[in-house]
Design an enzyme around this catalytic site. Structure first.
Site, PDB file in Angstrom:
ATOM      1  N   SER A  63      -9.378   3.634  11.992  1.00 36.85           N
ATOM      2  CA  SER A  63      -9.256   4.791  12.800  1.00 36.85           C
ATOM      3  C   SER A  63     -10.185   4.193  13.993  1.00 36.85           C
ATOM      4  O   SER A  63      -9.802   3.254  14.757  1.00 36.85           O
ATOM      5  CB  SER A  63     -10.065   6.040  12.270  1.00 36.85           C
ATOM      6  OG  SER A  63      -9.701   7.241  12.979  1.00 36.85           O
ATOM      7  N   ASP A  90      -4.851   9.589  15.673  1.00 38.14           N
ATOM      8  CA  ASP A  90      -4.668  10.877  14.850  1.00 38.14           C
ATOM      9  C   ASP A  90      -5.928  11.690  15.440  1.00 38.14           C
ATOM     10  O   ASP A  90      -5.742  13.003  14.970  1.00 38.14           O
ATOM     11  CB  ASP A  90      -5.141  10.575  13.337  1.00 38.14           C
ATOM     12  CG  ASP A  90      -6.359  10.068  12.892  1.00 38.14           C
ATOM     13  OD1 ASP A  90      -7.116   9.470  13.764  1.00 38.14           O
ATOM     14  OD2 ASP A  90      -6.732   9.883  11.852  1.00 38.14           O
ATOM     15  N   LYS A 144      -4.419  15.324  10.602  1.00 41.34           N
ATOM     16  CA  LYS A 144      -4.653  15.258  12.010  1.00 41.34           C
ATOM     17  C   LYS A 144      -3.695  14.402  12.734  1.00 41.34           C
ATOM     18  O   LYS A 144      -3.258  13.578  12.069  1.00 41.34           O
ATOM     19  CB  LYS A 144      -6.021  15.234  12.268  1.00 41.34           C
ATOM     20  CG  LYS A 144      -6.829  13.878  11.774  1.00 41.34           C
ATOM     21  CD  LYS A 144      -8.011  13.818  11.992  1.00 41.34           C
ATOM     22  CE  LYS A 144      -8.510  12.397  11.440  1.00 41.34           C
ATOM     23  NZ  LYS A 144      -9.042  12.655   9.981  1.00 41.34           N
TER      24      LYS A 144
END
Length: 588
Positions: free
Chosen positions: A141, A302, A414
């Site tokens: 991420s 995300d 998400k």
């Protein structure tokens, strides 16, 4: 025989130097597999992400799935990856994804392996869409560039929750010896069990998010210009496609950041949550092209940050709670005005995590739908949303303050791609009413009551100090008594999700699940303030989240801000005691 010459060379060098300290760091303890899967730096040894630890993890996960699904060999799993790579150890998201695919295929399990980089939400989408048993996304991420991760989804399309993490962890321990052809990922290319879902999912996902598109005519006509940055991650192509699906002109892409680059050369941290530092190039491009709104995804797309140019010429970066308020208002309004949805309002739900703003609760109370809070993290919201949907309810929206939004029921996690294009449609609609996002946010607060939030953290590397700080709060005025006040602020309620105590419940037992392994106490104050103190699962931080909720009609925002500032100062002084506990403040 060394399978990976690069990690082998690193270890050989340390042995030659007799560097016991470093070897201890590399081989002393295995990465922990939790509900978030794995996240660690790429490198040699069992404490890092590398070919061997990926093989071991996947072998354990495969055995665990075989135990849980009798039809695993019929349904299969999906695997996606981002663009991360580490030259020094030879690790990359793509390599790890291929090694994982090879493990499953060697056991006769069909694998849907994306042939190219994708946003994280595409994995949960594919699990649901193709009715697979599980999904794996190889990504770290918005972490620093040396990190990578291995994120796991269950058959319901949500991230795993306990006890799956413990079960997988145990299975990894039991399957550490690499299976015969574990290293030979070329085997998958000729296997009939390998499928590439890239084309199908790209088509179907953009078709599905169009159910959230309500103002196509306005989108076609709008003069509003947007800048988008994918911060050297995967988002660029997919946000362009999302705009196209909504009939919006494509956003201007920040050229230096639009292509994936595992070195993230233009930013210190590739995390749009850090605010203005990550957006410097976006501001410059927006000024040049006359764009009023900036949409920024984190590297695995995300999450979403949004900034808007104000009348004053200043840029306002919305907090996760502010954008949550806007999207919640917008998605409910669209449902109410355009809905072909046949659900009665009593069957409509919105969710947010317990450390996020309670603005959705205020909207729900006034409008008559349901609001529920969950524990921190999208794994809880995704799983709860699925339960509600299975009971025939409509879950319109879920969000958390860490800029995560679930705007579309096709993804139970998400999703920064759908959130970006829905925000663009909302802004385009508001522009036809001569309203900016900031003006609409104020209108939401005027109608449902101002919700002002402030969050920060202290850094503490000593677990004993953290334990003592929380013990002190539980034995504040003598044994087993919580604080009755914090400076001049009277405490009216306490919920401790470490011990399971909740003063507001008739039996004093908390409704949300408790976890003894992490610290989390929420204080409610007589003035309408709420403050939560909690430890972080991934960093050496003690975080706090505070909010002042005013009833509609109290519009003296400056006074409310002052009151919240004073409450936060009292919280830091009396509950954190940074000097006494030698805590390090967050530095901007």
């Amino acid at each position: 025989y060394q399978q990976n010459p690069k990690t082998y060379a690193i270890v050989k060098q340390l042995l030659a130097e007799g560097n016991a300290g470093e070897l201890q760091k590399y081989f002393g303890s295995r990465m922990e597999f939790g509900t978030a899967g794995l996240r660690a730096a790429m490198g040699a040894g069992i404490s890092h992400m590398n070919d061997l630890t990926i093989i071991q993890t996947t072998q354990g996960f495969c055995r665990y799935l075989e135990k849980n699904f009798s039809d695993l060999k019929k349904r299969g799993v999906v695997i996606g990856f981002d663009a991360r790579a580490d030259l020094s150890s030879g690790g990359s998201s793509k390599r790890f994804a291929r090694l994982a695919a090879n493990i499953f295929i060697s056991q006769g399990v069909p694998v849907y392996l994306f042939s190219d980089i994708i946003p994280t939400p595409f994995v949960p989408y594919t699990v649901t869409h193709l009715k697979l048993c599980a999904g794996i996304m190889v990504t770290a991420s918005h972490n620093p560039k040396q990190d990578n991760g291995y994120k796991v989804y269950w058959e319901n399309g949500a991230q795993i929750i306990s006890p799956h993490d413990k079960g997988i962890s145990q299975a990894i321990e039991e399957n550490q010896e690499p299976w015969p052809q574990a290293w030979d990922d070329k085997l998958i290319d000729s296997s009939p069990l390998l499928h590439d879902p890239y084309a199908t999912v790209n088509k179907e996902y953009f078709k599905d998010i169009q159910k959230q598109c309500f103002y196509r005519n306005i989108n076609k006509e709008t003069n509003l210009k947007f800048v988008h940055t994918s911060v050297h991650g995967v988002g660029h192509k997919f946000v362009q496609l999302a705009f196209k699906a909504f009939d919006l002109s494509p956003p201007f892409a920040v050229p230096e950041q639009k292509d994936p680059d595992p070195d993230f050369p233009t930013v210190k941290y590739p995390n749009p949550e850090e605010g203005k530092g990550v957006l410097t190039l976006s501001f410059a491009l927006a000024e040049k092209d006359g764009a009023r709104i900036i949409l920024a995804n984190d590297p695995d797309a995300d999450r979403l940050a949004v900034a808007e140019k104000q009348e004053s010429g200043e840029w306002k970066v919305f907090s996760g709670n502010e954008l949550g308020a806007l999207l919640g208002w917008w998605i409910f309004t669209c449902w109410k005005n355009n809905s072909r949805d046949t659900h009665a309002i009593k069957d409509v739900y919105m969710l947010s995590s317990t450390v996020s703003s309670k603005i959705l609760r205020a909207i729900a109370l006034k409008e008559g739908f349901h609001f529920e809070e969950t524990l921190t993290g999208f794994k809880w919201m995704g799983n709860r949303a699925k339960q509600l949907m299975d009971q025939g309810k409509a879950v319109l929206f879920a969000f958390e303050e860490a800029i995560g939004y679930m705007c579309c029921p096709a993804v139970l996690d998400k999703d920064g791609v759908s959130a970006a294009v829905i925000t663009a449609e909302m802004a385009s609609f508001l522009a036809t009413r001569n309203l900016s996002l900031s003006q609409q946010l104020k209108a939401v607060y005027d109608e449902y009551g101002f919700h002002i939030t402030k969050a920060s953290y202290f850094i503490c590397h000593d677990p004993k100090v953290i334990q003592q700080l929380f013990d002190n709060l539980r034995n504040f005025d003598g044994k087993n008594t919580y604080p009755k006040s914090c400076g001049r602020f009277k405490v009216s309620g306490i919920r401790d999700l470490t011990t399971g105590y909740d003063s507001s419940q008739p039996d004093q037992k908390a409704i949300l699940p408790t976890s003894k392994s992490s610290q989390m106490i929420t204080f409610t104050f007589a003035n309408g303030g709420v403050a939560t103190m909690r430890t972080s699962g991934t960093e050496p931080k003690i975080k706090y989240y505070s909010e002042l909720c005013a009833p509609p009609g109290n519009s003296d925002v400056e006074q409310l801000k002052k009151e919240l500032d004073e409450l936060v100062n009292a919280l830091e002084k009396h509950f954190f005691q940074p000097e006494k506990n030698k805590l390090q403040r967050k530095t901007d």
